[in-house]
Design a protein around this motif. Sequence first.
Motif, short mmCIF file in Angstrom:
data_model
loop_
_atom_site.label_atom_id
_atom_site.label_comp_id
_atom_site.label_asym_id
_atom_site.label_seq_id
_atom_site.Cartn_x
_atom_site.Cartn_y
_atom_site.Cartn_z
N THR A 189 97.83 14.75 77.80
CA THR A 189 97.41 16.04 77.23
C THR A 189 96.79 16.94 78.28
O THR A 189 96.72 18.16 78.10
CB THR A 189 96.41 15.81 76.09
N THR A 190 96.34 16.37 79.38
CA THR A 190 95.75 17.15 80.48
C THR A 190 96.41 16.76 81.80
O THR A 190 95.73 16.57 82.80
CB THR A 190 94.23 16.93 80.55
N ALA A 196 95.66 18.71 84.92
CA ALA A 196 94.27 18.87 85.31
C ALA A 196 93.60 17.55 85.67
O ALA A 196 92.86 17.46 86.64
CB ALA A 196 93.49 19.56 84.19
#
Length: 408
Positions: free
Chosen positions: A328-329, A332
């Motif tokens: 989901t990230t 990042a």
Amino acid sequence: MAVTQDDLERALRETLSRRVATPRPLAADPAGVAIRRARRAQRRRTLTGLALAGVTTVLVTAGMAQLGGQPGRPTTPTVVLGDPQGVATTSAWPVVPPPPARPVEGAVDLIVGSALVTADAKRYDLGVGPADRAQRLPDGGGWLVVGRPTAAKRSLWAVPAGGPPQVLLAGAEEVVLSPDGRQVAWRDGDQIFAGGIIANQIIATVGVTAPAGAVPARFVGDRVLVRGGPRSGGYLLWRPSAGALPTGGDRDVRDVYGVLPDGRLAGRVTVGGRSCLALLDSDLTPVRTGCGPTPAADGLGAVSADGRWLLVNGRAGARDGALLVDLTTLDAAVPDRPVGPTITGEVAWTGSAGAAYADRGGALAQLRPDRVLAGGSAASTLVSGLAAGDRPVVVTGPPDRAGRPSTR
């Protein structure tokens, strides 16, 4: 009438001679008695044999009706490619009485040698050759086992729950199964085939000619992800109902680890000569890329059932090992360290709660994402009963409703 003495003597002599020539009937006939007794005994044995045959026929018919009513029992011949002789043997089931035990949280089914050890501590003799991969059938129907590559190539067995193994395929170069265990694809000769698995049989087989070295890699819904050969490289998606393989292929996609619930795929791509993780759309086009960790080129890894986590081999910092990536990230979050030893073989996710896999030393590594986020790492457990240099095979497949492996 005048009768002389000579006439009387002649008549008497003739009467006596006739009586002597005609044997006198016996009061009891021993031969006739023996014959009649033998015939009566033969009739009794015949009637007894007919009665036993009738009882046996009834019992066999009832047994066949009972076997025919069991789920997973085939009623027609299975599909076998190649020579299955000597590939699979039938043995007792189970070999060890299952001890009473409660399922361990996060436990998975394992194949240790030629035996299956279930998550609830039951042990069965599979009666098949060395396994490379194994997967549960839906609804507790048993297991599908892919054999290791040998001189006779690969085989696929169906092992019904409580029944003897059956050879579904033999002599295949590569075999892949859909996540739900209802589809199979394989390469044999110069063709790639795909078919459905119903009642431990392969049905509705479709085959197409494939380039040299191209093999099926995994299922993506109703399509087969095909990895190109040394010349073509990359991946392409083949829909068996459409006929021939599509031309081309995405050369930038190097590995695919799994499919997310929304249809996207998690994979490894090359970006400017660098190996990166990426989320791909249904046409293998990258939609999000993360070039923080460096995924390994072995293609080993798996996506959790909820699509959030990817467990994959790679390098973080200066260390190699298993990396846990939050998809989901992806662009990042960058793992700063491996969370477990290097993955060998398949990864089994028990829902989204945890993952298990075999490491290079033959131990079973298990981890939970929530504990990893708290600073923990995978816990390794030695597996007993392994031969020297062997490793356990983690069984994958559809979990039950509680998120645990189905071992009914």
